[in-house]
Structure formats: structure tokens, C-alpha cells
Design an enzyme around this catalytic site. Structure first.
Site, PDB file in Angstrom:
ATOM      1  N   ASN A 272       6.235  -4.475  -4.854  1.00 40.47           N
ATOM      2  CA  ASN A 272       4.936  -3.801  -4.906  1.00 40.47           C
ATOM      3  C   ASN A 272       4.852  -2.904  -3.680  1.00 40.47           C
ATOM      4  O   ASN A 272       4.623  -3.384  -2.575  1.00 40.47           O
ATOM      5  CB  ASN A 272       3.811  -4.847  -4.909  1.00 40.47           C
ATOM      6  CG  ASN A 272       2.438  -4.207  -4.838  1.00 40.47           C
ATOM      7  OD1 ASN A 272       2.301  -2.984  -4.971  1.00 40.47           O
ATOM      8  ND2 ASN A 272       1.411  -5.027  -4.640  1.00 40.47           N
TER       9      ASN A 272
ATOM     10  N   GLU B 284      -5.707  -7.410  -3.430  1.00 46.84           N
ATOM     11  CA  GLU B 284      -6.309  -6.234  -2.783  1.00 46.84           C
ATOM     12  C   GLU B 284      -7.246  -5.515  -3.743  1.00 46.84           C
ATOM     13  O   GLU B 284      -8.260  -4.945  -3.327  1.00 46.84           O
ATOM     14  CB  GLU B 284      -5.189  -5.314  -2.256  1.00 46.84           C
ATOM     15  CG  GLU B 284      -4.510  -5.947  -1.044  1.00 46.84           C
ATOM     16  CD  GLU B 284      -3.036  -5.618  -0.889  1.00 46.84           C
ATOM     17  OE1 GLU B 284      -2.550  -4.654  -1.496  1.00 46.84           O
ATOM     18  OE2 GLU B 284      -2.356  -6.365  -0.139  1.00 46.84           O
TER      19      GLU B 284
ATOM     20  N   HIS C  24      -4.207  -7.812  -8.491  1.00 54.75           N
ATOM     21  CA  HIS C  24      -3.730  -8.060  -7.127  1.00 54.75           C
ATOM     22  C   HIS C  24      -4.937  -8.377  -6.232  1.00 54.75           C
ATOM     23  O   HIS C  24      -6.017  -7.822  -6.420  1.00 54.75           O
ATOM     24  CB  HIS C  24      -2.973  -6.838  -6.602  1.00 54.75           C
ATOM     25  CG  HIS C  24      -2.242  -7.135  -5.330  1.00 54.75           C
ATOM     26  ND1 HIS C  24      -2.881  -7.158  -4.115  1.00 54.75           N
ATOM     27  CD2 HIS C  24      -0.949  -7.472  -5.094  1.00 54.75           C
ATOM     28  CE1 HIS C  24      -1.995  -7.492  -3.175  1.00 54.75           C
ATOM     29  NE2 HIS C  24      -0.825  -7.688  -3.749  1.00 54.75           N
TER      30      HIS C  24
ATOM     31  N   GLY D 255       1.181 -10.039   3.792  1.00 53.07           N
ATOM     32  CA  GLY D 255       1.256  -9.097   4.899  1.00 53.07           C
ATOM     33  C   GLY D 255       1.042  -9.745   6.258  1.00 53.07           C
ATOM     34  O   GLY D 255       0.853  -9.063   7.259  1.00 53.07           O
TER      35      GLY D 255
ATOM     36  N   SER E  48       4.633 -12.420   1.980  1.00 50.13           N
ATOM     37  CA  SER E  48       5.628 -12.421   3.067  1.00 50.13           C
ATOM     38  C   SER E  48       6.996 -12.925   2.635  1.00 50.13           C
ATOM     39  O   SER E  48       7.688 -13.591   3.410  1.00 50.13           O
ATOM     40  CB  SER E  48       5.114 -13.207   4.281  1.00 50.13           C
ATOM     41  OG  SER E  48       3.930 -12.605   4.784  1.00 50.13           O
TER      42      SER E  48
ATOM     43  N   GLU F 175       0.026 -15.421  -5.405  1.00 53.35           N
ATOM     44  CA  GLU F 175       0.083 -14.831  -4.066  1.00 53.35           C
ATOM     45  C   GLU F 175      -1.069 -15.375  -3.224  1.00 53.35           C
ATOM     46  O   GLU F 175      -2.203 -14.875  -3.323  1.00 53.35           O
ATOM     47  CB  GLU F 175      -0.045 -13.305  -4.150  1.00 53.35           C
ATOM     48  CG  GLU F 175       1.055 -12.635  -4.936  1.00 53.35           C
ATOM     49  CD  GLU F 175       1.202 -11.168  -4.550  1.00 53.35           C
ATOM     50  OE1 GLU F 175       2.309 -10.797  -4.136  1.00 53.35           O
ATOM     51  OE2 GLU F 175       0.222 -10.405  -4.628  1.00 53.35           O
TER      52      GLU F 175
ATOM     53  N   LYS G  48       2.657  -0.818  -2.950  1.00 51.51           N
ATOM     54  CA  LYS G  48       1.271  -0.530  -2.532  1.00 51.51           C
ATOM     55  C   LYS G  48       1.122   0.973  -2.264  1.00 51.51           C
ATOM     56  O   LYS G  48       1.798   1.773  -2.914  1.00 51.51           O
ATOM     57  CB  LYS G  48       0.866  -1.419  -1.353  1.00 51.51           C
ATOM     58  CG  LYS G  48       1.166  -2.896  -1.639  1.00 51.51           C
ATOM     59  CD  LYS G  48       0.595  -3.854  -0.637  1.00 51.51           C
ATOM     60  CE  LYS G  48       0.985  -5.281  -1.036  1.00 51.51           C
ATOM     61  NZ  LYS G  48       0.410  -6.289  -0.125  1.00 51.51           N
TER      62      LYS G  48
HETATM   63  P1  13P Z   1       3.887  -8.881   1.514  1.00 50.96           P
HETATM   64  O1  13P Z   1       5.223  -9.199   0.917  1.00 50.96           O
HETATM   65  O2  13P Z   1       3.895  -7.647   2.350  1.00 50.96           O
HETATM   66  O3  13P Z   1       3.271 -10.070   2.174  1.00 50.96           O
HETATM   67  O4  13P Z   1       2.926  -8.522   0.266  1.00 50.96           O
HETATM   68  C1  13P Z   1       2.877  -9.370  -0.800  1.00 50.96           C
HETATM   69  C2  13P Z   1       2.141  -8.700  -1.883  1.00 50.96           C
HETATM   70  O5  13P Z   1       0.961  -8.495  -1.801  1.00 50.96           O
HETATM   71  C3  13P Z   1       2.910  -8.265  -3.058  1.00 50.96           C
HETATM   72  O6  13P Z   1       2.066  -7.906  -4.107  1.00 50.96           O
END
Ligand code: 13P
Length: 254
Positions: free
Chosen positions: A9, A100, A98, A176, A216, A170, A11
């Protein structure tokens, strides 16, 4: 046999030139180094998907995905893209729900149910995300929180429809942050979610659903996470922006 999937992803990262460079590196590395049976999905900014299609069309292990779609097929929804648009563009996957999107765009479980419907009606594979916040984890009610996300966004589906959904767990506190769930924490939740699916759809259906872990994931911890019996792959954020790290994660899953 469940599908093994590693999805990146991206983003809101990478300019077009950077996206082209990263995709060609990933395509070359995966073709050279990955022999096993694993599906790789690159969920890039939507703007690049049609351009990137020709980069992956001769790479049988690699598919493209969007990071979101609107629940309506078309209309006055400035800035949005729809599932029929993704279908027409030949993009097979779409991330839905997601954290976010839930957090910054206030997407509710009910709205996500409608997005899942639209994706499935258009033959797309939704990668449906779920996961608890740090506060919810500390309240020890975290398993129920995530089960409710599944109940409210997926349990209206028929068994056949559910079979086309990929789930990504997740934990928000691991996204992150560099704080990964331990393999015990990941396995506990994945097994609980599979049991929850089984309670509604039966074990045969539940056993066929790929449940990915995200938060992560890196080249250093992927193998341990993927060794868990109910962890079928990963949804990778930051590490998917580096071709070497991402390929190493894919190799850990093959
Ligand atoms: P990270 O791998 O940067 O923690 O992000 C995970 C994520 O949100 C994947 O959709």
C-alpha cells in the site's frame, strides 16, 4: 489452499517518475528472485494505475490495486473514483476500509459495507481492512472491536461473495510506528477472525479466506509473522516503497 498474498500500500507517496522506477525494480526483482506461489499486489495512487498496467502485464505474479473506491457507480462525487471505473481500467484489487480512511475520512462500517458491495458487483477483489486502536487494545476488548467491523461490513454477503474477499488485519497502533504486533498477537487475532467467519459461514468458507497482517511489516519480521498458521500474507506500507525491502518480504511469504 488459501492464496498467499503480499500487497504493497503505497498510500499518498511517489511522483509518477518515482512510481515507474519503483514498479520496474519490483517487477524485475520479483521475476528474478521469486519462484513460489505468491500473489503480489501493488496498490498505488489511482492516478498511476493505467500507466503501470503495461509494466506488470507480463509479470504473472503481480497485479495492481486501488487504495479506495466510492460506493456509488457514478455521479456528482467530486474527486472520487468508482468500482466500475476500476473494472473498466482492468484493475483487479481495491483496498477498502483502511484505518486512515476510517480515521481521516470518517468512513463507517455501513459505508464500507456498501463499498464492498460495489467492488464485488464489479468483479473486483476487495482487500477489506480492520483493526483496533491502541486505546481499544488496552481496554482488552480488542477482539470484539475487530469482530464487529467484520460483522457490520461483511456479514450481509453470501458465502460465495465472501469467498472473493481478502481481509487485512492492521492494528492501528502498529501502522507506521515501527511497533509490530508480535506473531502471537497476530495469530490470536487472525484465528479469532477466522473463527468469527466460521460461526457465520462455516469452516470450509472461513478456511478459504486469506487474512493478511499489516502494521510495520518489514524484511526483518515478515518471516516470523508469515509462519503463523492463520497469517496468509501481508499488507505492507512503508517497506513497499523500497524495492529491496518489498521483494524480501515477498520472498519471506513464497
Ligand atoms: P506500515 O507498513 O507503514 O506500518 O503501514 C501499514 C499499512 O497501513 C498498510 O496498509
Amino acid at each position: 489452499m488459501r492464496k498467499k498474498i503480499v500487497a504493497g500500500n503505497w498510500k499518498m507517496n511517489k511522483t509518477l517518475d518515482e512510481a515507474l522506477a519503483l514498479t520496474s525494480e519490483v517487477v524485475n526483482m520479483i521475476q528474478d528472485e521469486v519462484r513460489g506461489d505468491v500473489e503480489v499486489v501493488l496498490c498505488t495512487p489511482a492516478l498511476y494505475l493505467t500507466t503501470l498496467k503495461k509494466y506488470v502485464e507480463n509479470a504473472p505474479k503481480i497485479a495492481l490495486g486501488a487504495q479506495n473506491c466510492h460506493e456509488k457507480a457514478s455521479g456528482a462525487y467530486t474527486g472520487e473514483i468508482s468500482a466500475p471505473m476500476l473494472k473498466a481500467a482492468g484493475i483487479p484489487y481495491v483496498i477498502i476500509g483502511h484505518s486512515e480512511r476510517r480515521q481521516y475520512f470518517a468512513e463507517s462500517n455501513a459505508q464500507l459495507a456498501a463499498k464492498v458491495d460495489s467492488a464485488l458487483e464489479n468483479g473486483l477483489t476487495p482487500i477489506f481492512c480492520c483493526g483496533e486502536s491502541l486505546e481499544q487494545r488496552q481496554n482488552e476488548d480488542y477482539v470484539n472491536v475487530v469482530k464487529t467491523q467484520l460483522t457490520e461490513s461483511l456479514f450481509h454477503l453470501s458465502a460465495d461473495q465472501l469467498a472473493s474477499v481478502v481481509i487485512a488485519y492492521e492494528p492501528i497502533w502498529a501502522i507506521g510506528t515501527g511497533l509490530t504486533a508480535s506473531s502471537e498477537q497476530a495469530q490470536e487475532m487472525h484465528a479469532a477472525l477466522r473463527a468469527h467467519l466460521s460461526s457465520k459461514y462455516g469452516s470450509e468458507v472461513a478456511d478459504g479466506i486469506s487474512i493478511l497482517y499489516g502494521g510495520s511489516v518489514g524484511a526483518g519480521n515478515a518471516a516470523e509473522l508469515f509462519a503463523c498458521p492463520d497469517v496468509d500474507g501481508g499488507l505492507v506500507g512503508g517497506a513497499s516503497l523500497k524495492s529491496r525491502d518489498f521483494t524480501d518480504i515477498v520472498k519471506a511469504r513464497q
